[in-house]
Design an enzyme around this catalytic site. Structure first.
Site, short mmCIF file in Angstrom:
data_model
loop_
_atom_site.label_atom_id
_atom_site.label_comp_id
_atom_site.label_asym_id
_atom_site.label_seq_id
_atom_site.Cartn_x
_atom_site.Cartn_y
_atom_site.Cartn_z
N ASP A 195 0.85 -1.18 0.00
CA ASP A 195 0.00 0.00 0.00
C ASP A 195 0.90 1.24 0.00
O ASP A 195 2.09 1.15 0.30
CB ASP A 195 -0.90 -0.02 1.24
N ASP A 246 -0.19 5.03 1.04
CA ASP A 246 -0.40 5.91 2.18
C ASP A 246 -0.44 5.10 3.47
O ASP A 246 -1.18 4.12 3.60
CB ASP A 246 -1.70 6.69 2.02
#
Length: 259
Positions: A13, A15
């Site tokens: 991922d 953020d």
């Protein structure tokens, strides 16, 4: 946890894992550098459909993260791929930004508000009542309802912002039609990412900061799941879920030597 094959491919991922509040997570630039040097396939994933991979590459570069454009996989790209597989050469009425419209154009879709095959809802900072009303009427007339991701809110410096999931709920309330969400935690997001880099679930790890999206999605796609504590979910919160990550580490800095 059952024994798994050595990790040969990585999904991460963005953020909360590599960046946080506009700054790189300590160790993230070194982690990305090691990934690139290893030659192992990897993708950086995001549910945000606003930006194109080129936009995101530039954003990450400003923070010292050297991620190639082709190593970025967004919910917009996954949505475009899904629609191209389902109904090649179709039409769509789109509420969203360049990340989504560019991805749909790239797979041969025509954007139209005249009897479209789909209404496709993505993220935007300028949701308009007029556009939402148009979407409601098109869905009532038979258009299929797709949403890039189910996130109810998104982060900003000032605080939470309503995101695609919230707007989708409003459209669903008005039409009685639930959308099909393509992004995390739909494991299809992971499977499309795996296909993009020709990776196999049994030898791929997913790094995420959210139990309810990243870890759930990776788990349902059969990946090794690694929760980092630099974003949303804490170690205590992780224990409250009925499922568990394969392991929990403080940050991606702890994974550099494993690449």
């Amino acid at each position: 946890m059952q024994d798994r094959k050595p990790v040969e491919s990585w999904l991460s991922d963005m953020d909360g894992v590599l960046v946080h509040e506009g700054q790189p997570v300590p160790g993230a630039p070194e982690f990305v550098k090691r990934l690139r040097a290893s030659g192992k396939p990897f993708l950086v994933l995001t549910n945000n459909s606003i930006y194109t991979p080129r936009d995101l590459q530039a954003r990450l570069a400003r923070m010292g993260l050297d991620v190639p454009e082709q190593a970025i996989w967004s919910s917009a790209l996954a949505t475009a791929q899904f629609l191209a597989d389902q109904r090649p050469g179709g039409t769509a009425y789109v509420i969203g930004e360049a990340g989504l419209t560019t991805a749909l154009h790239a797979v041969g879709y025509v954007l139209s508000d005249f009897a479209p095959d789909y209404v496709v809802l993505g993220e935007t900072r300028t949701y308009s009542f007029e556009a939402i009303t148009k979407a409601v009427r098109l869905i009532n007339d038979g258009a299929r309802f797709i949403c890039t991701n189910p996130d109810a809110t998104g982060p900003s410096v000032e605080g939470a912002l309503p995101a695609a999931g919230s707007v989708a709920a409003m459209i669903s309330k008005a039409t009685g039609v639930e959308p099909y969400f393509v992004g995390k935690p739909n494991p299809m997001m992971m499977r499309s990412a795996l296909n993009t880099i020709n990776a196999h679930s049994e030898s791929t790890a997913m790094i995420g900061d959210r139990m309810d999206t990243d870890i759930l999605c990776g788990l349902e796609a059969g990946l090794e799941t690694i929760l980092v504590l630099t974003g949303i979910s804490s170690r205590v919160e992780a224990e409250r879920y009925p499922y568990r990550p394969s392991r929990i580490v403080n940050s991606v800095a702890d994974l550099i030597d494993e690449v």
